[in-house]
Design a protein around this motif. Sequence first.
Motif, PDB file in Angstrom:
ATOM      1  N   ALA B 112      58.931  27.676   6.005  1.00 17.12           N
ATOM      2  CA  ALA B 112      58.509  26.092   5.967  1.00 17.12           C
ATOM      3  C   ALA B 112      58.489  25.927   4.414  1.00 17.12           C
ATOM      4  CB  ALA B 112      57.190  25.857   6.399  1.00 17.12           C
ATOM      5  N   GLN B 113      58.866  24.708   3.999  1.00 17.06           N
ATOM      6  CA  GLN B 113      58.876  24.137   2.567  1.00 17.06           C
ATOM      7  C   GLN B 113      57.657  23.218   2.252  1.00 17.06           C
ATOM      8  OE1 GLN B 113      61.339  25.731   1.048  1.00 17.06           O
ATOM      9  NE2 GLN B 113      61.777  26.561   3.094  1.00 17.06           N
ATOM     10  N   LEU B 114      56.974  23.749   1.092  1.00 13.69           N
ATOM     11  CA  LEU B 114      56.171  22.545   0.612  1.00 13.69           C
ATOM     12  C   LEU B 114      56.714  21.408  -0.081  1.00 13.69           C
ATOM     13  CD1 LEU B 114      53.697  25.192  -0.809  1.00 13.69           C
ATOM     14  CD2 LEU B 114      53.604  24.254   1.362  1.00 13.69           C
ATOM     15  N   VAL B 115      56.327  20.253   0.345  1.00 15.44           N
ATOM     16  CA  VAL B 115      56.834  18.894  -0.337  1.00 15.44           C
ATOM     17  C   VAL B 115      55.655  18.039  -0.638  1.00 15.44           C
ATOM     18  CG1 VAL B 115      59.260  18.729   0.536  1.00 15.44           C
ATOM     19  CG2 VAL B 115      57.369  18.086   1.827  1.00 15.44           C
ATOM     20  N   PRO B 116      54.998  18.469  -1.749  1.00 16.63           N
ATOM     21  CA  PRO B 116      53.931  17.772  -2.254  1.00 16.63           C
ATOM     22  C   PRO B 116      54.359  16.314  -2.820  1.00 16.63           C
ATOM     23  CG  PRO B 116      54.385  19.544  -3.909  1.00 16.63           C
ATOM     24  CD  PRO B 116      55.073  19.850  -2.568  1.00 16.63           C
ATOM     25  N   PHE B 129      46.681  26.043  -2.212  1.00 13.09           N
ATOM     26  CA  PHE B 129      46.580  27.478  -2.284  1.00 13.09           C
ATOM     27  C   PHE B 129      47.564  27.853  -1.281  1.00 13.09           C
ATOM     28  CE2 PHE B 129      43.388  25.758   0.737  1.00 13.09           C
ATOM     29  CZ  PHE B 129      43.673  26.471   1.749  1.00 13.09           C
ATOM     30  N   TYR B 130      48.789  27.156  -1.149  1.00 11.16           N
ATOM     31  CA  TYR B 130      49.684  27.709  -0.105  1.00 11.16           C
ATOM     32  C   TYR B 130      51.104  28.208  -0.913  1.00 11.16           C
ATOM     33  CZ  TYR B 130      47.627  25.991   4.132  1.00 11.16           C
ATOM     34  OH  TYR B 130      47.061  25.934   5.224  1.00 11.16           O
ATOM     35  N   GLY B 131      51.076  28.574  -2.326  1.00  7.95           N
ATOM     36  CA  GLY B 131      51.843  29.216  -2.864  1.00  7.95           C
ATOM     37  C   GLY B 131      51.458  29.878  -4.179  1.00  7.95           C
ATOM     38  N   PRO B 132      52.157  30.646  -4.786  1.00  7.72           N
ATOM     39  CA  PRO B 132      51.589  31.447  -5.958  1.00  7.72           C
ATOM     40  C   PRO B 132      51.118  30.399  -7.211  1.00  7.72           C
ATOM     41  CG  PRO B 132      53.908  31.744  -5.796  1.00  7.72           C
ATOM     42  CD  PRO B 132      53.433  31.117  -4.450  1.00  7.72           C
ATOM     43  N   GLU B 133      52.144  29.625  -7.597  1.00  6.34           N
ATOM     44  CA  GLU B 133      51.665  28.872  -8.781  1.00  6.34           C
ATOM     45  C   GLU B 133      50.582  27.829  -8.504  1.00  6.34           C
ATOM     46  OE1 GLU B 133      54.641  28.652  -7.367  1.00  6.34           O
ATOM     47  OE2 GLU B 133      55.917  29.959  -8.725  1.00  6.34           O
ATOM     48  N   GLY B 134      50.393  27.348  -6.977  1.00  9.82           N
ATOM     49  CA  GLY B 134      49.242  26.591  -6.860  1.00  9.82           C
ATOM     50  C   GLY B 134      48.098  27.234  -6.573  1.00  9.82           C
ATOM     51  N   ALA B 135      48.173  28.401  -6.012  1.00  8.75           N
ATOM     52  CA  ALA B 135      46.774  29.080  -6.026  1.00  8.75           C
ATOM     53  C   ALA B 135      46.167  29.590  -7.371  1.00  8.75           C
ATOM     54  CB  ALA B 135      47.250  30.478  -5.125  1.00  8.75           C
ATOM     55  N   GLN B 136      47.227  29.861  -8.306  1.00  7.34           N
ATOM     56  CA  GLN B 136      46.689  30.493  -9.709  1.00  7.34           C
ATOM     57  C   GLN B 136      46.149  29.139 -10.226  1.00  7.34           C
ATOM     58  OE1 GLN B 136      46.500  33.383 -10.625  1.00  7.34           O
ATOM     59  NE2 GLN B 136      45.532  32.601 -12.612  1.00  7.34           N
ATOM     60  N   ARG B 137      46.749  28.046 -10.132  1.00  6.06           N
ATOM     61  CA  ARG B 137      46.085  26.814 -10.923  1.00  6.06           C
ATOM     62  C   ARG B 137      45.043  26.573 -10.145  1.00  6.06           C
ATOM     63  NH1 ARG B 137      49.224  21.836  -9.777  1.00  6.06           N
ATOM     64  NH2 ARG B 137      47.615  20.716 -11.226  1.00  6.06           N
ATOM     65  N   LEU B 138      44.861  26.433  -8.888  1.00 12.14           N
ATOM     66  CA  LEU B 138      43.429  26.059  -8.360  1.00 12.14           C
ATOM     67  C   LEU B 138      42.275  27.254  -8.579  1.00 12.14           C
ATOM     68  CD1 LEU B 138      41.758  24.580  -6.316  1.00 12.14           C
ATOM     69  CD2 LEU B 138      42.588  25.760  -4.565  1.00 12.14           C
ATOM     70  N   ARG B 139      42.852  28.497  -8.891  1.00  8.18           N
ATOM     71  CA  ARG B 139      41.690  29.386  -9.491  1.00  8.18           C
ATOM     72  C   ARG B 139      41.247  28.997 -10.811  1.00  8.18           C
ATOM     73  NH1 ARG B 139      40.416  32.787 -12.875  1.00  8.18           N
ATOM     74  NH2 ARG B 139      39.347  34.718 -12.615  1.00  8.18           N
ATOM     75  N   ASP B 140      42.073  28.832 -11.556  1.00  7.98           N
ATOM     76  CA  ASP B 140      41.611  28.414 -12.978  1.00  7.98           C
ATOM     77  C   ASP B 140      40.720  27.018 -12.989  1.00  7.98           C
ATOM     78  OD1 ASP B 140      43.208  30.524 -13.850  1.00  7.98           O
ATOM     79  OD2 ASP B 140      44.909  29.190 -14.562  1.00  7.98           O
TER      80      ASP B 140
END
Lengths: 80, 380
Positions: B112-116, B129-140
Amino acid sequence: MSETEYDPDVTIDARGSTCPGPLMDLIGKVKEADPGTVIELQTSDSGSKGDVPEWLDEAGHDLLEVVEQDDYWSMYVETN
Amino acid sequence: MTETIAIVGGGTGGTVLANRLADELKPELESGDVEVILVSDGEDHVYKPTFLYVPFGKKTVDDAKRPLADLVDRRIDIRNDRVEAIDTDDKRLTLRDGRPLRYDYLTLGLGAQLVPDELDGLAEGGHHFYGPEGAQRLRDELADFTEGHLVLSVIGTPHMCPAAPVEFVLMADAWFRERGLREDVEITYTYPIQRAHAIQNIADWASAAFEERDINLETFFNADEVDPDEGVLHSMEGKELDYDLLVGIPPHHGSDLVVDAGLSEDGWVDVDKHTLEATEAEDVYALGDIADVPTSKAGSVAHYEAGVVADRLASHVRGETPTATYQGKTICFIEAGMDEATFVDFEYGTQPTVRKPSKPVHWAKLGYNESYWLTARGLL
């Protein structure tokens, strides 16, 4: 096949889809529809008869008619 | 003449399928009667459930990936390539740079593709938190979030891992309590339909857990627009939610490849829900998130579907009538905080029972996340 006076602008065939599929399909179409659009939602999920009117009431759209077909329901909706 | 089985997608479905075929068709592969080609856009295999733990500092983004070549049997021909078009009449794929790849049997595991970008303001104003960049940004972002309103909004369905948004807010609740910040953080969870989850029993369980932990629940909330400047989330139903931190589960799409190939109108491959064969083309299967079947878009589904497709493809190759069918088997572990979890299992047409959360099930979930790499290898 039962008759209706409504001539839908958009028809959604959600037959075979289970909750919340038909409602989510309807919400997706309503989101992109202009006010006054008549949508026919075809659903074989009996739960739609409860959750669709409930959402329409919440979102301020009209349920025009529910027509029982051979093995599904046609729910006619008009957007506001 | 060598028969070619092409698999597109190196996610859970494609990888498990490749390894199962390597096992089931060992003699045919070694004699050259069959070849299995796995086409994947990238060298790594990614285990997405890992991303749920990244915002809370329990896992890193790198924990989620391993080289596909380390996971897939050596008898499988792995191609790091991208499919640009599918011609099911001529049984031919077009790869990057226009090169063709002919197949006899095709399985699509495109995910599936994410389409924000589909929702105005979400990409600028929301986290996920559904992909690597998003999860890392949310962590920060979470690391510095000490007070305010955290809103998790499920923007659209279907989406991957349907239990994950419920897990996220229960974990966030526990995480803020552990840090002594819970009284300064309000948490709200929104869902598009009239209850907290598509599955009634999970919705009932989640609603009770939310009430017990002082998590606000907004139902019939279909996000319509995010205003990042004002920090407001608007809904189609005319509601507004002020937020300080928005976690928005982005809209998901299938694939344009699928639409262009005439395999469906909406991008999710139309399949027979039991055989997983595409309804609009011959000798084409789909599995995992891209297959339109009436159950969750979850790793366990892809895993069990892969076993069925492997059995069916092996039967085709041997000239037998395929008999394996998928009955909708789905298993989801559900975190209920930072140190307890439950799990559900169900099939087509059945409602799962949500068991009382416990520490052993939480440990089992963490343990399974490690042993997942055996699943990818087709061993577990």
